[in-house]
Design an enzyme around this catalytic site. Structure first.
Site, PDB file in Angstrom:
ATOM      1  CG  ASP A   1      -1.613   1.328   1.362  1.00  0.00           C
ATOM      2  OD1 ASP A   1      -3.223   0.050   0.207  1.00  0.00           O
ATOM      3  OD2 ASP A   1      -1.402   1.706   2.191  1.00  0.00           O
TER       4      ASP A   1
ATOM      5  CE1 TYR B   1      -5.089   6.350  -0.195  1.00  0.00           C
ATOM      6  CE2 TYR B   1      -4.354   6.956   2.210  1.00  0.00           C
ATOM      7  CZ  TYR B   1      -5.333   5.765   1.102  1.00  0.00           C
ATOM      8  OH  TYR B   1      -5.131   4.270   1.509  1.00  0.00           O
TER       9      TYR B   1
ATOM     10  CG  HIS C   1      -6.075  -3.848   0.044  1.00  0.00           C
ATOM     11  ND1 HIS C   1      -4.588  -3.207  -1.471  1.00  0.00           N
ATOM     12  CD2 HIS C   1      -4.845  -2.540   0.774  1.00  0.00           C
ATOM     13  CE1 HIS C   1      -3.765  -1.873  -0.523  1.00  0.00           C
ATOM     14  NE2 HIS C   1      -4.376  -1.776   0.556  1.00  0.00           N
TER      15      HIS C   1
END
Length: 328
Positions: free
Chosen positions: A145, A250, A306
């Site tokens: 990630d 992000y 994920h």
């Protein structure tokens, strides 16, 4: 902190040791777990510490393997901390690898500065941590990630210092098909978390409920996220500043896009492994990474979404052991 965390690592690894044969049968993987006594010995080698690098107080887990072995650096992502490696880390240590698993800038027990969350900068944090702990001159870097994005930035900026690179279930900002991916429902949270202040306001005080929902929404094997696991992550993301710090990863995507597009002009030449969940980015990760590297292997993990290292840890551990250079 140490007793609780190391006890959790030991308990998790023993569970993996007992369950991996089922994963072997289901995935045709040739990984064989170490015996529980070896895992207990390996886990006892894991220590946690804190050190200042680049103005940030970094928390890390470290276990020394065989003398002169090339170290493995494990980097977690959002929704996780170094705790995500609870299955994988002891298995690597038991085979003689020196393994470092830090909490990334702003997350877990690492301090939470207001800025500096673009992946190139966080990669410099990790490089400084490697130097501070005398683990160089070369390391094998594994990232999931956000940790995968950081791992790529580390390798792209310092290719002579990265022996191998493994990226677990994440697309790299700015690299094809990034523009298409960020417009899909699969990546809805990229846009939500990028909004200033609003995600923190809505999730604060509900970290446990939100993380339970989020982990399960991106998982195929939801059994990986027990109440104990969720409570551990919820405590870490409820720390003052942790939600904001996590969302800053992000909010740094525009910087990451520019950096990665510049990095990708020179393809990586070290061995690169992409591991993705079949229910997530597994079907595309190999082709995606070939845009930035010339020597790419890919593993599409069945029965996983994920969170590959937690949903199918035996498969991920086996893939890493086949890929990494032998521990000397």
């Amino acid at each position: 902190m140490r007793n609780t965390f190391i006890s959790a690592l030991l308990a998790a690894s023993i569970v993996l040791t007992g369950a991996a044969h089922h994963a072997h049968a289901a995935t045709n993987d040739d990984y064989l777990p170490m015996a529980s006594a070896a895992i207990s010995t390996a886990t006892a080698k894991i220590v946690d510490g804190k050190v200042d690098v680049n103005g940030v107080r970094y928390h890390y887990l470290l276990a020394q393997g065989k003398q002169d072995g090339t170290p493995v650096v494990l980097l977690h992502g959002w929704g996780s901390t170094s705790y995500m490696w609870r299955y994988v880390m002891p298995q690597l240590v038991a085979r003689g690898y020196t393994v470092l698993a830090p909490d990334l800038r702003g997350l877990g027990d690492t301090s939470k500065p207001a800025t500096g969350y673009d992946k190139a900068n966080v990669a410099e944090d990790i490089r400084a941590l490697v130097a501070k702990l005398n683990l160089g001159p070369q390391v094998n870097v594994v990232g999931h990630d956000m940790g995968g994005m950081v791992a790529y930035a580390y390798a792209a900026q310092h290719p002579d210092e990265v022996r191998t690179l493994a990226i677990l279930d994440v697309p790299l900002p700015g690299i094809e098909p990034w523009d298409q991916l960020v417009q899909t429902s699969r990546t809805w949270h990229f846009r939500f978390y990028s909004v200033q202040d609003v995600p923190e306001m809505l999730i604060a005080g509900h970290e446990l409920e939100y993380l339970k929902w989020f982990h399960n929404s991106e998982a195929v094997n939801a059994r990986a996220f027990t109440n104990e696991v969720e409570e551990t992550y919820a405590r870490e993301y409820a720390m003052p500043g942790a939600l904001r710090a996590g969302f800053e990863y992000y909010r740094a995507f525009p910087q990451d896009v520019k950096a990665n597009q510049a990095f990708s002009a020179t393809k990586l030449t070290m061995p690169v492994l992409g591991i993705g969940g079949a229910g997530s980015f597994g079907p595309i990760i190999g082709d995606h990474l070939r845009h930035v590297a010339t020597n790419v292997e890919a593993v599409n993990v069945q029965g996983s979404g994920h969170w590959v290292a937690e949903e199918q840890p035996a498969v991920v551990t086996g893939a890493l052991l086949r890929f990494l250079p032998p521990a000397r």
